[in-house]
Design an enzyme around this catalytic site. Structure first.
Site, PDB file in Angstrom:
ATOM      1  N   SER A 144       0.789  -1.026  -0.107  1.00  0.00           N
ATOM      2  CA  SER A 144      -0.021  -0.001   0.049  1.00  0.00           C
ATOM      3  C   SER A 144       0.798   1.288   0.091  1.00  0.00           C
ATOM      4  O   SER A 144       1.579   1.474   0.929  1.00  0.00           O
ATOM      5  CB  SER A 144      -0.952   0.004   1.085  1.00  0.00           C
ATOM      6  N   HIS A 182      -1.116  -1.389  -4.202  1.00  0.00           N
ATOM      7  CA  HIS A 182      -2.484  -0.843  -3.638  1.00  0.00           C
ATOM      8  C   HIS A 182      -2.726   0.689  -3.557  1.00  0.00           C
ATOM      9  O   HIS A 182      -1.569   1.350  -3.094  1.00  0.00           O
ATOM     10  CB  HIS A 182      -2.638  -1.630  -2.316  1.00  0.00           C
ATOM     11  N   ASP A 195      -4.542   3.526  -2.181  1.00  0.00           N
ATOM     12  CA  ASP A 195      -5.644   4.181  -1.093  1.00  0.00           C
ATOM     13  C   ASP A 195      -6.102   5.471  -1.457  1.00  0.00           C
ATOM     14  O   ASP A 195      -5.514   6.558  -1.188  1.00  0.00           O
ATOM     15  CB  ASP A 195      -5.192   4.065   0.184  1.00  0.00           C
ATOM     16  N   MET A 206      -8.795   8.218  -0.168  1.00  0.00           N
ATOM     17  CA  MET A 206      -9.761   8.701   0.749  1.00  0.00           C
ATOM     18  C   MET A 206     -10.134  10.254   0.567  1.00  0.00           C
ATOM     19  O   MET A 206      -9.192  11.024  -0.076  1.00  0.00           O
ATOM     20  CB  MET A 206      -8.766   8.768   2.184  1.00  0.00           C
ATOM     21  N   HIS A 266      -8.339   1.190  -4.193  1.00  0.00           N
ATOM     22  CA  HIS A 266      -9.302   0.930  -3.076  1.00  0.00           C
ATOM     23  C   HIS A 266      -9.865   2.478  -2.897  1.00  0.00           C
ATOM     24  O   HIS A 266      -9.115   3.229  -2.353  1.00  0.00           O
ATOM     25  CB  HIS A 266      -8.395   0.417  -2.050  1.00  0.00           C
ATOM     26  N   MET A 271     -12.172   4.865  -0.900  1.00  0.00           N
ATOM     27  CA  MET A 271     -12.837   5.162   0.202  1.00  0.00           C
ATOM     28  C   MET A 271     -13.396   6.416  -0.035  1.00  0.00           C
ATOM     29  O   MET A 271     -12.805   7.432   0.652  1.00  0.00           O
ATOM     30  CB  MET A 271     -11.920   5.067   1.505  1.00  0.00           C
ATOM     31  N   MET A 326     -11.576  -5.796   5.020  1.00  0.00           N
ATOM     32  CA  MET A 326     -10.902  -4.716   5.881  1.00  0.00           C
ATOM     33  C   MET A 326     -10.661  -5.528   7.266  1.00  0.00           C
ATOM     34  O   MET A 326     -11.694  -5.612   7.738  1.00  0.00           O
ATOM     35  CB  MET A 326     -11.613  -3.403   6.127  1.00  0.00           C
ATOM     36  N   GLY A 377      -8.916   4.281   6.785  1.00  0.00           N
ATOM     37  CA  GLY A 377      -8.801   5.674   7.006  1.00  0.00           C
ATOM     38  C   GLY A 377      -7.125   6.039   7.277  1.00  0.00           C
ATOM     39  O   GLY A 377      -6.883   6.814   7.069  1.00  0.00           O
ATOM     40  N   PHE A 378      -6.585   4.970   7.793  1.00  0.00           N
ATOM     41  CA  PHE A 378      -5.125   5.224   8.297  1.00  0.00           C
ATOM     42  C   PHE A 378      -4.269   4.012   8.085  1.00  0.00           C
ATOM     43  O   PHE A 378      -5.149   2.906   8.406  1.00  0.00           O
ATOM     44  CB  PHE A 378      -5.254   5.429   9.582  1.00  0.00           C
ATOM     45  N   ASP A 410      -6.938  -6.279   3.978  1.00  0.00           N
ATOM     46  CA  ASP A 410      -6.148  -4.888   4.022  1.00  0.00           C
ATOM     47  C   ASP A 410      -6.248  -4.582   5.626  1.00  0.00           C
ATOM     48  O   ASP A 410      -7.165  -4.182   6.062  1.00  0.00           O
ATOM     49  CB  ASP A 410      -7.012  -4.036   3.083  1.00  0.00           C
ATOM     50  N   GLY A 440      -3.018  -4.096   8.837  1.00  0.00           N
ATOM     51  CA  GLY A 440      -2.222  -4.692   9.854  1.00  0.00           C
ATOM     52  C   GLY A 440      -1.740  -5.831   9.605  1.00  0.00           C
ATOM     53  O   GLY A 440      -1.342  -6.976  10.334  1.00  0.00           O
ATOM     54  N   GLY A 451       1.047  -2.174   3.905  1.00  0.00           N
ATOM     55  CA  GLY A 451       1.638  -0.659   3.831  1.00  0.00           C
ATOM     56  C   GLY A 451       2.850  -0.602   4.873  1.00  0.00           C
ATOM     57  O   GLY A 451       3.970  -0.588   4.202  1.00  0.00           O
TER      58      GLY A 451
HETATM   59  C1  DX5 Z   1      -6.328   1.593   5.416  1.00  0.00           C
HETATM   60  C2  DX5 Z   1      -5.809   1.513   4.151  1.00  0.00           C
HETATM   61  C3  DX5 Z   1      -4.687   0.225   4.063  1.00  0.00           C
HETATM   62  C4  DX5 Z   1      -3.643   0.894   4.731  1.00  0.00           C
HETATM   63  C5  DX5 Z   1      -3.093  -0.546   5.296  1.00  0.00           C
HETATM   64  O1  DX5 Z   1      -7.808   2.590   5.222  1.00  0.00           O
HETATM   65  O2  DX5 Z   1      -7.129   0.842   3.085  1.00  0.00           O
HETATM   66  O3  DX5 Z   1      -4.445  -0.173   2.630  1.00  0.00           O
HETATM   67  O4  DX5 Z   1      -2.647   1.429   3.777  1.00  0.00           O
HETATM   68  O5  DX5 Z   1      -1.867  -0.161   5.945  1.00  0.00           O
HETATM   69  P1  DX5 Z   1      -1.248  -1.065   7.073  1.00  0.00           P
HETATM   70  O6  DX5 Z   1      -0.638  -2.219   6.132  1.00  0.00           O
HETATM   71  O7  DX5 Z   1      -0.079  -0.373   7.655  1.00  0.00           O
HETATM   72  O8  DX5 Z   1      -2.100  -1.468   7.973  1.00  0.00           O
HETATM   73 ZN    ZN Z   2      -6.575  -0.033   1.253  1.00  0.00          ZN
END
Ligand code: DX5
Ligand code: ZN
Length: 224
Positions: free
Chosen positions: A8, A33, A35, A37, A66, A68, A137, A142-143, A179, A181, A201
């Site tokens: 990511s 990937h 993201d 937002m 992705h 969001m 998810m 969001g983060f 996606d 953690g 990520g």
């Molecule tokens: C969160 C994103 C993820 C994020 C994952 O909203 O959709 O793709 O980047 O990040 P890690 O792998 O650090 O949890």
């Molecule tokens: Zn994502």
């Protein structure tokens, strides 16, 4: 089973995004990937079609967008034109889920549905024959850098059951992506539950050596 690793970009160095994309592809990424937002559907603001178009020449692997964002449909053609290979969206963010799936596919992209940790799977009831990807998810979106929510594992198992049953009945091959953690330490457990595609990520971009981290992930998957 073929496993795919999707770094990511959210945790990449945004000041050097083209270099980061090339490095992580050279390190063995199967997908990039991406993201998106909007500070509306999720409480953060990231990157849009212009950035997707800018990185496209730097990536020899598909860009896994992705979304969001809410609403969804207005922005779909822009991402298709910007070179997205896959476009996934959250069904709660679209008033007409079937229409949004058709819009993505009509623009030549693979389509995915994304499920937040507490979003029920009923959105798959009339869509599984039309999508290419289910994205589960394992954090609230969001983060980056959040902790994996283990209650997603039974959900992965349930999606694997549905996807396999549909495939056996002559349906399409649907990827199951997780996606949030995902790390070297838990990737095997997530794969054992039925996932085949892994977004990571902070685990990849937070470690200095991208190739080493991706190789470690593949080693854990191979040992299953
Ligand atoms: C969160 C994103 C993820 C994020 C994952 O909203 O959709 O793709 O980047 O990040 P890690 O792998 O650090 O949890
Ligand atoms: Zn994502």
């Amino acid at each position: 089973m073929k496993f795919r690793i999707a770094p990511s970009l959210l945790s990449a160095d945004f000041a050097r995004l083209g270099d980061e994309v090339r490095s992580v592809v050279a390190a063995g990424a199967d997908l990039i990937h991406f993201d998106v937002m909007d500070n509306h559907y999720v409480p953060n603001l990231t990157i849009g079609p212009l950035v997707c178009e800018a990185i496209r020449p730097h990536s020899s692997v598909p860009i896994d967008v992705h979304l969001m964002v809410k609403p969804v449909d207005r922005i779909v053609p822009d991402f298709a034109k910007a070179g997205a290979g896959i476009i996934s969206f959250h069904p709660e963010a679209s008033d007409h889920v079937d229409r949004t799936i058709a819009l993505i596919r009509d623009h030549g992209c693979k389509a995915g549905l994304v499920f937040n940790p507490a979003t029920p799977l009923h959105y798959l009831d009339y869509t599984l024959d039309k999508i290419d990807l289910v994205l589960l998810m394992s954090v609230n979106p969001g983060f980056g850098g959040q902790k994996f929510i283990p209650s997603v594992l039974p959900k992965v198992r349930e999606v694997r059951r549905r996807v396999d049953a549909a495939a056996q009945a002559g349906g399409r091959a649907v990827w199951i992506e997780v996606d949030g953690g995902v790390k070297v330490e838990n990737i095997a457990e997530i794969a054992a539950a039925g996932a085949d595609t892994f977004v990571a990520g902070s685990a990849i971009f937070g470690a200095g050596d991208y190739a080493k981290t991706i190789a470690e992930m593949r080693a854990r998957l191979a040992a299953l």
